[in-house]
Design a protein around this motif. Structure first.
Motif, PDB file in Angstrom:
ATOM      1  N   LEU A 194      41.557  46.690  23.699  1.00  0.00           N
ATOM      2  CA  LEU A 194      41.354  46.873  24.927  1.00  0.00           C
ATOM      3  C   LEU A 194      40.428  45.852  25.750  1.00  0.00           C
ATOM      4  O   LEU A 194      40.667  45.467  26.796  1.00  0.00           O
ATOM      5  N   ARG A 195      39.492  45.550  25.190  1.00  0.00           N
ATOM      6  CA  ARG A 195      38.612  44.559  25.799  1.00  0.00           C
ATOM      7  C   ARG A 195      39.368  43.109  25.971  1.00  0.00           C
ATOM      8  O   ARG A 195      39.121  42.377  26.987  1.00  0.00           O
ATOM      9  N   ASP A 196      40.133  42.628  24.816  1.00  0.00           N
ATOM     10  CA  ASP A 196      40.964  41.460  24.968  1.00  0.00           C
ATOM     11  C   ASP A 196      42.125  41.702  25.931  1.00  0.00           C
ATOM     12  O   ASP A 196      42.408  40.776  26.794  1.00  0.00           O
ATOM     13  N   LEU A 197      42.905  43.060  26.029  1.00  0.00           N
ATOM     14  CA  LEU A 197      43.851  42.994  27.116  1.00  0.00           C
ATOM     15  C   LEU A 197      43.305  43.097  28.294  1.00  0.00           C
ATOM     16  O   LEU A 197      43.948  42.342  29.226  1.00  0.00           O
ATOM     17  N   ALA A 198      42.184  43.631  28.779  1.00  0.00           N
ATOM     18  CA  ALA A 198      41.227  43.566  30.060  1.00  0.00           C
ATOM     19  C   ALA A 198      41.176  42.085  30.472  1.00  0.00           C
ATOM     20  O   ALA A 198      41.708  41.806  31.518  1.00  0.00           O
ATOM     21  N   ARG A 199      40.737  41.375  29.746  1.00  0.00           N
ATOM     22  CA  ARG A 199      40.690  39.956  29.767  1.00  0.00           C
ATOM     23  C   ARG A 199      41.914  39.136  30.128  1.00  0.00           C
ATOM     24  O   ARG A 199      41.887  38.099  30.871  1.00  0.00           O
ATOM     25  N   GLU A 200      42.789  39.688  29.706  1.00  0.00           N
ATOM     26  CA  GLU A 200      44.105  38.976  29.824  1.00  0.00           C
ATOM     27  C   GLU A 200      44.732  39.125  31.203  1.00  0.00           C
ATOM     28  O   GLU A 200      45.247  38.623  31.741  1.00  0.00           O
ATOM     29  N   ILE A 201      44.965  40.440  31.340  1.00  0.00           N
ATOM     30  CA  ILE A 201      45.557  40.995  32.692  1.00  0.00           C
ATOM     31  C   ILE A 201      44.515  41.145  33.974  1.00  0.00           C
ATOM     32  O   ILE A 201      45.388  41.314  34.905  1.00  0.00           O
ATOM     33  N   LEU A 202      43.536  41.455  33.782  1.00  0.00           N
ATOM     34  CA  LEU A 202      42.209  41.686  35.002  1.00  0.00           C
ATOM     35  C   LEU A 202      42.132  40.382  35.517  1.00  0.00           C
ATOM     36  O   LEU A 202      41.577  39.369  34.997  1.00  0.00           O
ATOM     37  N   ASP A 203      41.932  40.369  37.082  1.00  0.00           N
ATOM     38  CA  ASP A 203      41.358  39.271  37.440  1.00  0.00           C
ATOM     39  C   ASP A 203      39.832  39.220  37.389  1.00  0.00           C
ATOM     40  O   ASP A 203      39.147  40.272  37.134  1.00  0.00           O
ATOM     41  N   ASP A 204      39.053  38.259  37.855  1.00  0.00           N
ATOM     42  CA  ASP A 204      37.718  38.279  37.412  1.00  0.00           C
ATOM     43  C   ASP A 204      36.847  39.276  38.242  1.00  0.00           C
ATOM     44  O   ASP A 204      35.954  39.814  37.534  1.00  0.00           O
ATOM     45  N   ARG A 205      36.936  39.786  39.296  1.00  0.00           N
ATOM     46  CA  ARG A 205      36.584  40.623  40.051  1.00  0.00           C
ATOM     47  C   ARG A 205      36.722  42.091  39.369  1.00  0.00           C
ATOM     48  O   ARG A 205      35.715  42.756  39.188  1.00  0.00           O
ATOM     49  N   ASP A 206      37.932  42.348  39.300  1.00  0.00           N
ATOM     50  CA  ASP A 206      38.371  43.629  38.495  1.00  0.00           C
ATOM     51  C   ASP A 206      37.715  43.567  37.172  1.00  0.00           C
ATOM     52  O   ASP A 206      37.360  44.910  36.665  1.00  0.00           O
ATOM     53  N   LEU A 207      37.885  42.618  36.408  1.00  0.00           N
ATOM     54  CA  LEU A 207      37.195  42.561  35.216  1.00  0.00           C
ATOM     55  C   LEU A 207      35.775  42.693  34.877  1.00  0.00           C
ATOM     56  O   LEU A 207      35.464  43.621  34.239  1.00  0.00           O
ATOM     57  N   GLU A 208      35.066  42.400  35.933  1.00  0.00           N
ATOM     58  CA  GLU A 208      33.657  42.596  36.017  1.00  0.00           C
ATOM     59  C   GLU A 208      33.177  43.949  36.149  1.00  0.00           C
ATOM     60  O   GLU A 208      32.488  44.417  35.582  1.00  0.00           O
ATOM     61  N   ILE A 209      33.968  44.638  37.095  1.00  0.00           N
ATOM     62  CA  ILE A 209      33.828  45.957  37.339  1.00  0.00           C
ATOM     63  C   ILE A 209      34.148  46.883  36.307  1.00  0.00           C
ATOM     64  O   ILE A 209      33.350  47.964  36.074  1.00  0.00           O
ATOM     65  N   PHE A 210      35.442  46.523  35.660  1.00  0.00           N
ATOM     66  CA  PHE A 210      35.697  47.494  34.626  1.00  0.00           C
ATOM     67  C   PHE A 210      34.729  47.349  33.315  1.00  0.00           C
ATOM     68  O   PHE A 210      34.653  48.377  32.925  1.00  0.00           O
TER      69      PHE A 210
END
Length: 234
Positions: free
Chosen positions: A169-185
């Protein structure tokens, strides 16, 4: 650490399967992080070329009182795993790996507390379970990533596969979320911050942070590689 003898069996079966062993090391590192530094599971295992960082540009976290890092504990735990004979193996290598990693991390915590004992220095860590629940600004309970399959904790083999899915899940989030959404997630789902805390940090409203977080979760859940499909409620 050794007395002239090889620290482990160079013919160990795990060393013949580098892909499996690398995956086991990732999960062992996650288990150690969960025990030593709750809220920092989002950091990947350092590779040789980035041994001085956590893989994201940050400095490796150190246990106060002992100066030990998660990478130090992983080195000790991996040698202990490779010393173990398959003749004495009572479960899978994966289950044994989680057990060894957890025990080595607990030993490291005890040593750090002993190092701080008798001084006025207090540890800067919250030594709490990695699956702790956190209350949000409106009284809602925001479970961490570990609550997804809470019933599996305590079973080393089940715990291994939960942690493996967490890393996916961590790697998937890095793959598909943009920087802002990733930081918040990451801040809410991995690090345990409340929506209000993230909102204050980013200069947004709690409502807006909630919208971004929920949208990120939705994007992850509908992705074909989302690892927790059985936990998604329709």
């Amino acid at each position: 650490m050794s007395s002239g003898k090889c620290a482990f069996d160079p013919q160990h079966p795990l060393l013949a399967d580098t892909i499996r062993f690398d995956r086991i090391l990732d999960v062992m590192y996650a288990e150690i992080q969960k025990t030593l530094f709750p809220g920092h599971l989002g950091q990947p295992r350092p590779r040789v070329e980035t041994s001085q960082t956590n893989g994201t540009g940050g400095v490796e976290r150190i246990l106060e009182g002992s100066g030990v890092s998660a990478d130090d504990v992983l080195s000790e735990a991996s040698i202990a795993l490779l010393k173990h004979s398959s003749k004495r193996l009572e479960s899978t290598w994966e289950g044994l790996a989680v057990t060894i990693a957890h025990n080595k991390a607990v030993d490291a915590l005890r040593a750090s507390r002993k190092g701080l004992r008798g001084t006025n220095h207090r540890p800067g860590l919250r030594l709490v379970s990695g699956d702790v629940e956190r209350e949000g600004p409106d009284g809602e309970v925001e479970p961490s990533i570990f609550e997804l399959r809470h019933s599996n904790w305590g079973d080393p083999e089940a715990e291994y596969f939960v942690l493996e899915d967490v890393l996916k899940l961590r790697d998937l989030a890095r793959e598909i979320l943009d920087d802002r959404d990733l930081e918040i997630f990451f801040a809410i789902h991995f690090e345990g911050y409340s929506r209000k805390e993230v909102a204050d940090r980013l200069g947004l409203t709690s409502q807006r942070i909630g919208q971004i977080f929920n949208a990120a979760v939705h994007s992850l859940e509908k992705h074909p590689d989302y690892p927790f499909k059985s936990t998604v409620q329709v």
